[in-house]
Each structure stands twice: as C-alpha cells, then as structure tokens.
Design an enzyme around this catalytic site. Structure first.
Site, PDB file in Angstrom:
ATOM      1  N   ARG A 103      77.241 120.579  22.533  1.00  0.00           N
ATOM      2  CA  ARG A 103      77.997 121.726  21.999  1.00  0.00           C
ATOM      3  C   ARG A 103      78.797 122.284  23.163  1.00  0.00           C
ATOM      4  NH1 ARG A 103      76.239 126.633  18.174  1.00  0.00           N
ATOM      5  NH2 ARG A 103      76.683 124.925  16.754  1.00  0.00           N
ATOM      6  N   HIS A 130      83.566 120.752  14.069  1.00  0.00           N
ATOM      7  CA  HIS A 130      82.115 120.928  13.889  1.00  0.00           C
ATOM      8  C   HIS A 130      81.649 119.925  12.833  1.00  0.00           C
ATOM      9  CE1 HIS A 130      78.254 122.590  14.104  1.00  0.00           C
ATOM     10  NE2 HIS A 130      78.439 123.800  13.640  1.00  0.00           N
ATOM     11  N   GLN A 133      78.185 120.094  10.882  1.00  0.00           N
ATOM     12  CA  GLN A 133      78.150 121.145   9.877  1.00  0.00           C
ATOM     13  C   GLN A 133      78.663 120.612   8.539  1.00  0.00           C
ATOM     14  OE1 GLN A 133      77.110 124.482  10.215  1.00  0.00           O
ATOM     15  NE2 GLN A 133      77.301 124.337   8.002  1.00  0.00           N
ATOM     16  N   ASP A 225      84.125 131.522   7.361  1.00  0.00           N
ATOM     17  CA  ASP A 225      83.479 131.476   8.672  1.00  0.00           C
ATOM     18  C   ASP A 225      83.878 132.757   9.415  1.00  0.00           C
ATOM     19  OD1 ASP A 225      82.209 130.658  11.005  1.00  0.00           O
ATOM     20  OD2 ASP A 225      83.719 129.159  11.551  1.00  0.00           O
ATOM     21  N   CYS A 265      78.911 128.512   7.283  1.00  0.00           N
ATOM     22  CA  CYS A 265      78.153 127.734   8.269  1.00  0.00           C
ATOM     23  C   CYS A 265      77.079 128.576   8.953  1.00  0.00           C
ATOM     24  CB  CYS A 265      79.101 127.147   9.305  1.00  0.00           C
ATOM     25  SG  CYS A 265      80.160 128.385  10.077  1.00  0.00           S
ATOM     26  N   ARG A 293      71.321 120.908   7.307  1.00  0.00           N
ATOM     27  CA  ARG A 293      71.652 120.473   8.673  1.00  0.00           C
ATOM     28  C   ARG A 293      70.571 119.508   9.170  1.00  0.00           C
ATOM     29  NH1 ARG A 293      74.951 123.593  11.995  1.00  0.00           N
ATOM     30  NH2 ARG A 293      74.688 121.840  13.431  1.00  0.00           N
TER      31      ARG A 293
HETATM   32  N1   CP Z   1      76.213 126.669  11.955  1.00  0.00           N
HETATM   33  C1   CP Z   1      75.816 126.490  13.221  1.00  0.00           C
HETATM   34  O1   CP Z   1      76.215 125.561  13.903  1.00  0.00           O
HETATM   35  O2   CP Z   1      74.884 127.397  13.656  1.00  0.00           O
HETATM   36  P1   CP Z   1      74.443 127.596  15.179  1.00  0.00           P
HETATM   37  O3   CP Z   1      75.627 128.099  15.932  1.00  0.00           O
HETATM   38  O4   CP Z   1      73.330 128.601  15.110  1.00  0.00           O
HETATM   39  O5   CP Z   1      73.968 126.279  15.719  1.00  0.00           O
HETATM   40  N1  NVA Z   2      83.586 128.866  14.168  1.00  0.00           N
HETATM   41  C1  NVA Z   2      82.274 129.270  14.631  1.00  0.00           C
HETATM   42  C2  NVA Z   2      81.212 128.367  14.056  1.00  0.00           C
HETATM   43  C3  NVA Z   2      79.810 128.716  14.467  1.00  0.00           C
HETATM   44  C4  NVA Z   2      78.800 127.752  13.915  1.00  0.00           C
HETATM   45  C5  NVA Z   2      82.258 129.238  16.148  1.00  0.00           C
HETATM   46  O1  NVA Z   2      82.816 128.309  16.743  1.00  0.00           O
HETATM   47  O2  NVA Z   2      81.697 130.162  16.745  1.00  0.00           O
END
Ligand code: CP
Ligand code: NVA
Length: 306
Positions: A103, A130, A133, A225, A265, A293
């Site tokens: 990540r 992502h 997701q 989101d 998400c 997930r």
């Molecule tokens: N939706 C998602 O990726 O959640 P987190 O940021 O908690 O991993």
């Molecule tokens: N768009 C959001 C998604 C979090 C799962 C971010 O990048 O923070």
C-alpha cells in the site's frame, strides 16, 4: 494470469470472473468449517506506507487461513525509497517470501516493486488504483444481483484510486457505469480511455458527468468514497465545500432503482460523502462488502502464490 496484480486491468474478463467464483467457493468452505491450506508454508510481506484496517486484517487473516503467514511492515519499518531503494526492497524480499502486498502513495512504487521482484506483487492501494477493493465490490454485486453484465453502477464523488479501478472493472465486465464528479476532480484521462476501450468490447458503457442525479437515475448500485483520500487531508476543508452537492443522501438515492444497493470501500465520513441514513440504512451492504475483501484476496493469493 500475469505475475502481478497492480491494476484491475491486469485481468481479463474471464480471469476476473474466475477469481470471483473462487472467492465464493472459499467463502462457502470457511462458513462450513472446511477450509483447506493451499498456501502452507508460504509467506506474504505486507508493506504499508499508509494506515489500514481492512487491507491489513484481511490479508493477514487470509494468508493465515490458507496455511501461510503474513509479515506486517509498518511505514516506519522499511521506509521504502528512503532507507532503501524500491528495487533493493523488491530483490531482498524475493529471496525470502512468496508474495509482496504493498500500500503506497505513489503508484510507481508498486510498479517498481513488480518490475524488480521475482515473486508476485499485489497493489493494496496506490494513488492511482485500489484493485483488491474492486474484487470484493464485484463479488458483493454478483452475490446481491446475480450478475455483473448490464448492471447500472453509479459512482458519485472524487476521481480517485477507487473510482479508477471501478471504471476499468466496469468496462471489463460490460456494466453500465456512470460517474459524477465535481469540476476539477475528474478521473485520470488515460484510465477513462482504457475503461472506454474495455467497454467497447464488452458491450458496456461509461458515462462521465458533473450531474449526480443523471448518474444515479435507475441505478442498481450506488458507490461513493471519501472526499479527501489518505495524503489529501490538508485539502479536506476546500473539498468539503466543492463536494457538498455530491453527498449520497436520501434525496439523491430516491432516483435509483427501488432495489439498489449501497457500496462504500470504507472508512466513511458520515455527514460528508454519505448520510448516516443511507450508509446505515436497509440498502447498505458495506459490511458484506468489507467481509468479501477476505474471500476475494484469498482467491487472488491462491492464484498468484499457489
Ligand atoms: N477499504 C480499505 O482499503 O480499507 P483500509 O484502508 O482500512 O484498508
Ligand atoms: N480513496 C481512499 C480509499 C481508502 C480505502 C483513499 O485513498 O484514502
């Protein structure tokens, strides 16, 4: 399948459907207490430059349930790109583990890992996409609606990582995707082009508009989101003003199909991108989506690391 899962567009239609079918099987096996351990002895390194609840817990639980083990590497642990270059991290990890999940802030960190690692690299969220997701999201839509093709999916909000993966996957699966965003927060042009080219071969359609009502009209699925993603929190104030007409609330969802489902998400900010009445209401399936997930990523790990 390709070695890595960096973009949802790394999959073709059949591969994506195959993963969803595997995820549903793994979910059934787990529910009936008949889990197998196809990744016995395998290790997944999990690199995080940003916080996480769902991604961290579902990957760690997932690899454990498959018979392997996950190693959590916190932002301060390896300081990827600062303490050590991305290629060196990839080459070291490849000597010890069977897979890397990352990540990151910059998408190029994930592509750099993929290029330099001999083991599979999974994008656990970057500034561009992502994809994990979206596997869970589409599993949820499939379970609730019985199909993906022809589903009217409305995404309301920021042209961000989640919207990009949704656009690509909707194009792949022949969905009727509508995205509404405020001027200045449009999705990445190359992603839209690619999504449209997928849609042209799958009989799907992609509508990009500034009008949330147009997007939501008769929608089967409504998705939103956060207005400020991780790394953008200093823009939160200005974004709150720009995005307020794009809140998914009781009035907006009244234009959708009467059986619509609501996806997010998570994490969510109630009172910003979504009203409490919608996210906590009868159409919301956000916790089924979060559960998926686990199953979807288990299916992905079995395919890539098995
Ligand atoms: N939706 C998602 O990726 O959640 P987190 O940021 O908690 O991993
Ligand atoms: N768009 C959001 C998604 C979090 C799962 C971010 O990048 O923070």
């Amino acid at each position: 399948m390709k070695k890595d899962f960096v973009s949802i567009g790394d999959l073709n239609r059949d591969e994506l459907m195959g993963l969803l079918a595997d995820a549903i099987t793994l979910k059934k096996e787990r529910e009936s207490g008949r889990m197998k351990a196809p990744l016995r002895g395998k290790v997944l390194a999990m690199i995080f430059e940003k916080p996480s609840l769902r991604t961290r817990v579902t990957f760690q639980t997932g690899i454990y349930e498959l018979g392997g083990m996950g190693i959590y590497l916190a932002p301060s642990d390896i300081k990827i790109g600062q303490r050590e270059t991305v290629p060196d991290v990839a080459k070291n990890l490849s000597r010890w583990v069977s897979g890397i999940m990352a990540r990151t802030f910059s998408h190029s960190t994930v592509t750099g890992l993929a290029l330099n690692a001999t083991v599979p690299v999974i994008n656990g969220l970057s500034d561009l996409e992502h994809p994990c997701q979206i596997l869970a999201d589409f599993q949820t839509v499939y379970e609730k609606k019985g199909r993906l093709e022809g589903i009217k999916l409305a995404y309301i909000g920021d042209g961000n990582n989640v919207s990009h993966s949704l656009l690509l996957a909707s194009g792949l699966m022949g969905m009727d995707m509508r995205m509404a965003y405020p001027e200045g927060y449009e999705p990445n042009e190359d992603i839209v082009k690619k999504a449209r080219s997928f849609a042209s071969t799958s009989n799907g359609s992609i509508l990009i508009t500034n009008d949330p009502k147009e997007a939501v009209e008769k929608a089967d699925v409504i998705y939103t989101d956060v207005w400020a993603s991780m790394g953008q929190k200093d823009e939160a104030e200005i974004r709150r003003r720009v995005f307020s007409p794009y809140q998914v609330n009781e009035e907006l969802v009244s234009f959708a199909d009467s059986d619509f489902i609501f996806l997010h998400c998570l994490p969510a900010v109630r009172g910003e991108e979504v009203s409490a009445g919608v996210i906590d209401g009868p159409h919301s399936v956000v916790f089924d989506e979060a559960e998926n997930r686990l199953h979807a990523q288990k299916a992905l790990m079995v395919k890539l690391m098995g």
